[in-house]
Write a protein that holds these residues in place. Structure first.
Motif, PDB file in Angstrom:
ATOM      1  N   ARG A 111       0.845  -1.185   0.000  1.00  0.00           N
ATOM      2  CA  ARG A 111       0.000   0.000   0.000  1.00  0.00           C
ATOM      3  C   ARG A 111       0.885   1.241   0.000  1.00  0.00           C
ATOM      4  N   ARG A 112       0.309   2.362  -0.416  1.00  0.00           N
ATOM      5  CA  ARG A 112       1.061   3.609  -0.502  1.00  0.00           C
ATOM      6  C   ARG A 112       1.158   4.240   0.886  1.00  0.00           C
ATOM      7  N   ALA A 113       2.078   3.712   1.645  1.00  0.00           N
ATOM      8  CA  ALA A 113       2.327   4.209   2.994  1.00  0.00           C
ATOM      9  C   ALA A 113       3.822   4.150   3.242  1.00  0.00           C
ATOM     10  N   TRP A 114       4.247   4.832   4.328  1.00  0.00           N
ATOM     11  CA  TRP A 114       5.662   5.017   4.610  1.00  0.00           C
ATOM     12  C   TRP A 114       6.074   4.284   5.882  1.00  0.00           C
ATOM     13  N   LEU A 115       7.305   3.750   5.849  1.00  0.00           N
ATOM     14  CA  LEU A 115       7.852   3.048   7.009  1.00  0.00           C
ATOM     15  C   LEU A 115       9.237   3.592   7.324  1.00  0.00           C
ATOM     16  N   HIS A 116       9.479   3.794   8.629  1.00  0.00           N
ATOM     17  CA  HIS A 116      10.817   4.157   9.113  1.00  0.00           C
ATOM     18  C   HIS A 116      11.085   3.304  10.345  1.00  0.00           C
TER      19      HIS A 116
ATOM     20  N   ASN B   1      18.483   9.486  11.586  1.00  0.00           N
ATOM     21  CA  ASN B   1      17.802  10.752  11.297  1.00  0.00           C
ATOM     22  C   ASN B   1      16.296  10.646  11.524  1.00  0.00           C
ATOM     23  N   THR B   2      15.937   9.923  12.570  1.00  0.00           N
ATOM     24  CA  THR B   2      14.529   9.684  12.873  1.00  0.00           C
ATOM     25  C   THR B   2      13.785  10.971  13.218  1.00  0.00           C
ATOM     26  N   ARG B   3      14.429  11.858  13.946  1.00  0.00           N
ATOM     27  CA  ARG B   3      13.747  13.103  14.316  1.00  0.00           C
ATOM     28  C   ARG B   3      13.409  13.943  13.094  1.00  0.00           C
TER      29      ARG B   3
ATOM     30  N   ASP C 264       0.349   8.195   5.450  1.00  0.00           N
ATOM     31  CA  ASP C 264       0.524   7.359   6.641  1.00  0.00           C
ATOM     32  C   ASP C 264       1.994   6.997   6.818  1.00  0.00           C
ATOM     33  N   LEU C 265       2.505   7.201   8.027  1.00  0.00           N
ATOM     34  CA  LEU C 265       3.887   6.852   8.368  1.00  0.00           C
ATOM     35  C   LEU C 265       3.902   6.035   9.652  1.00  0.00           C
ATOM     36  N   THR C 266       4.606   4.905   9.611  1.00  0.00           N
ATOM     37  CA  THR C 266       4.861   4.102  10.805  1.00  0.00           C
ATOM     38  C   THR C 266       6.326   4.257  11.197  1.00  0.00           C
ATOM     39  N   VAL C 267       6.563   4.632  12.454  1.00  0.00           N
ATOM     40  CA  VAL C 267       7.918   4.772  12.983  1.00  0.00           C
ATOM     41  C   VAL C 267       8.101   3.772  14.115  1.00  0.00           C
ATOM     42  N   CYS C 268       9.101   2.922  13.987  1.00  0.00           N
ATOM     43  CA  CYS C 268       9.450   1.983  15.051  1.00  0.00           C
ATOM     44  C   CYS C 268      10.847   2.348  15.536  1.00  0.00           C
ATOM     45  N   TRP C 269      10.916   2.898  16.752  1.00  0.00           N
ATOM     46  CA  TRP C 269      12.182   3.444  17.278  1.00  0.00           C
ATOM     47  C   TRP C 269      12.215   3.266  18.784  1.00  0.00           C
ATOM     48  N   ALA C 270      13.247   2.621  19.273  1.00  0.00           N
ATOM     49  CA  ALA C 270      13.340   2.306  20.698  1.00  0.00           C
ATOM     50  C   ALA C 270      13.460   3.544  21.570  1.00  0.00           C
TER      51      ALA C 270
END
Length: 223
Positions: free
Chosen positions: A46-51, A60-62, A76-82
């Protein structure tokens, strides 16, 4: 990086050409990257974004998050960051944040998202980047070394941030992230399919060449 390598090792095995340059003067050998094949055949994209930054603080997550916060992106963006619990950044619509996910969930995300934001400030391991390529994703990378050694559909401009050992950590601007997201919003299905094919081809080529180089190293070592 420590400076004992030339005293202890007969040769430094380098995953990137940038590492070769960093260790110039020592006996080096380029071998490239090995990464898992994360592709799940049959998963609809699907046309969505993942980081997926994991535990790294050099992805460069911030800047990625601020692109959604400051530019009001409707994608839509999903961010998985500890390290999300340590950031003071507010949330935004269309922004899904998580500090951790099961491996199966990460694999699902990797395969169902067309767009992967991978503008790392530096890359020493590169597993997530190459796993994104293995999934046939449209990877947004960065223009600095060693990121410019890897296949990318789009490269963000970057500037040096600080020295870390023998390497340089780079940063990107949230405005450039937003520009890339807006540019890719209207691409055709044929363009996506072509870019996905090129990403997968780049992954397979990298893995094949790395296997050959490692085979030569082990053979010469009598292993």
């Amino acid at each position: 990086w420590r400076d004992w390598s030339s005293d202890v090792c007969s040769s430094d095995l380098c995953k990137t050409r940038e590492a070769e340059r960093a260790f110039r003067g020592a006996q080096t050998r380029y071998v490239g990257f090995f990464s898992d094949d994360a592709r799940q055949v049959g998963t609809a994209k699907r046309r969505a974004w993942l980081h997926a930054a994991g535990k790294s603080e050099t992805k460069n997550t911030r800047a990625v998050m601020r692109a959604w916060l400051h530019h009001k992106l409707p994608d839509d963006l999903t961010v998985c960051w500890a390290h999300l619990l340590r950031t003071t950044e507010p949330t935004a619509p269309h922004l899904k944040l998580t500090t951790w996910a099961e491996a199966e969930q990460v694999r699902q995300w990797q395969n169902e998202h067309w767009f992967h934001l991978c503008p790392s400030g530096y890359e020493g391991w590169g597993h997530y980047y190459h796993e994104a390529l293995s999934c046939g994703a449209v990877v947004v990378g960065a223009a600095h070394a060693p990121m410019d050694e890897f296949h990318a559909a789009v490269r963000l401009p970057s500037r040096p941030l600080r020295q870390q050992g023998r390497g340089t950590i780079w940063t990107v601007d949230d405005s450039d992230v937003a520009i890339a997201v807006k540019q890719l919003r209207g691409v055709s299905e044929d363009w996506l399919a072509e870019q996905g094919f090129r990403a997968r081809l780049a992954y397979e080529k990298q893995q094949s060449e790395s296997r050959q180089r490692w085979g030569e190293v082990l053979q010469e070592a009598g292993l």
